[in-house]
Design an enzyme around this catalytic site. Structure first.
Site, mmCIF file in Angstrom:
data_model
loop_
_atom_site.group_PDB
_atom_site.id
_atom_site.type_symbol
_atom_site.label_atom_id
_atom_site.label_comp_id
_atom_site.label_asym_id
_atom_site.label_seq_id
_atom_site.Cartn_x
_atom_site.Cartn_y
_atom_site.Cartn_z
ATOM 1 N N LYS A 152 -7.368 -6.165 -0.384
ATOM 2 C CA LYS A 152 -7.959 -5.513 0.776
ATOM 3 C C LYS A 152 -8.795 -4.308 0.344
ATOM 4 O O LYS A 152 -8.332 -3.479 -0.436
ATOM 5 C CB LYS A 152 -6.872 -5.068 1.751
ATOM 6 C CG LYS A 152 -6.139 -6.226 2.420
ATOM 7 C CD LYS A 152 -4.911 -5.746 3.174
ATOM 8 C CE LYS A 152 -5.231 -4.704 4.222
ATOM 9 N NZ LYS A 152 -4.008 -4.201 4.885
ATOM 10 N N LYS B 195 0.846 -1.191 0.000
ATOM 11 C CA LYS B 195 0.000 0.000 0.000
ATOM 12 C C LYS B 195 0.878 1.237 0.000
ATOM 13 O O LYS B 195 2.092 1.160 0.219
ATOM 14 C CB LYS B 195 -0.954 0.011 1.191
ATOM 15 C CG LYS B 195 -0.298 0.156 2.563
ATOM 16 C CD LYS B 195 -1.373 0.136 3.644
ATOM 17 C CE LYS B 195 -0.779 0.252 5.038
ATOM 18 N NZ LYS B 195 -1.832 0.146 6.080
#
Length: 207
Positions: free
Chosen positions: A86, A28
């Protein structure tokens, strides 16, 4: 015993953290928000370089809760070959429609929903995630300036979350500015994973 999830924002960081045998390498870009996403092309490159050596997850970004937008982002990220995708569930929008919109993808890809403790999410969402075929659910924090997960949520509340998720047959994760001191009490809750980013960075600067 809970596994360790370590969030990284580049190939170099992924290669470094891989040498420590963490259980999940999470991709991320913290500079882009709580669950800021790396470009799909970069994620694909990291997956290619680390393929078979570790489990990899990736976030799709801090996106509004719009079913078509989320489904497209999840499909694109899943195409990189990551083990888990996610998805942050942010305030506003139609959560039920978003979950339904990702149900078809969840039959073929392992999806992890991320709820945010500081927004006081409805735990009834967990049953909807299970019904849609999601693989797991994490409890994180959205506003990092408010403190860690353990400062915003009691151990009793965290135990309730992990209990509900486990009863639904979902993988469970706890994250949100966790420190070394948070590890012993959280291990007792037996979540599948504890997630770290800031604690791995110099001066806890997650970006």
């Amino acid at each position: 015993m809970s596994g360790m999830l370590a969030s990284v924002n580049s190939l170099d960081e992924a290669l470094l953290i891989q040498t420590f045998n963490v259980d999940i390498i999470d991709l991320k870009q913290p500079a882009q928000g709580a669950l800021g996403a790396l470009p799909v092309s970069e994620v694909a490159e990291i997956v290619s370089r680390l393929r078979g050596r570790c489990v990899i997850s990736a976030t799709v970004g801090d996106l509004p809760m719009q079913a078509d937008l989320l489904a497209a982002a999840v499909q694109d990220m899943a195409g990189t070959g990551v083990d888990y995708v996610k998805i942050g569930f942010f305030p506003g929008g139609d959560w039920r429609a978003c979950i339904a919109g990702m149900a078809a993808i969840a039959q073929e890809r392992r999806l992890i929903a991320v709820l945010f403790a500081d927004t006081r999410p409805d735990m009834a969402t967990i049953s909807a995630l299970r019904a849609a075929g999601f693989a797991g659910v994490m409890l994180d924090t959205m506003d990092k300036s408010l403190g860690s997960l353990t400062q915003l949520t009691t151990l009793s509340e965290l135990s309730r979350f992990t209990g509900i998720a486990k009863a639904a047959g979902l993988l469970t994760g706890l994250a949100g500015s966790l420190t070394e001191a948070d590890v012993p009490p959280l291990l007792a809750l037996e979540a599948d994973y504890l997630g770290f980013r800031g604690a791995l960075c110099r001066q806890h600067c997650r970006t």
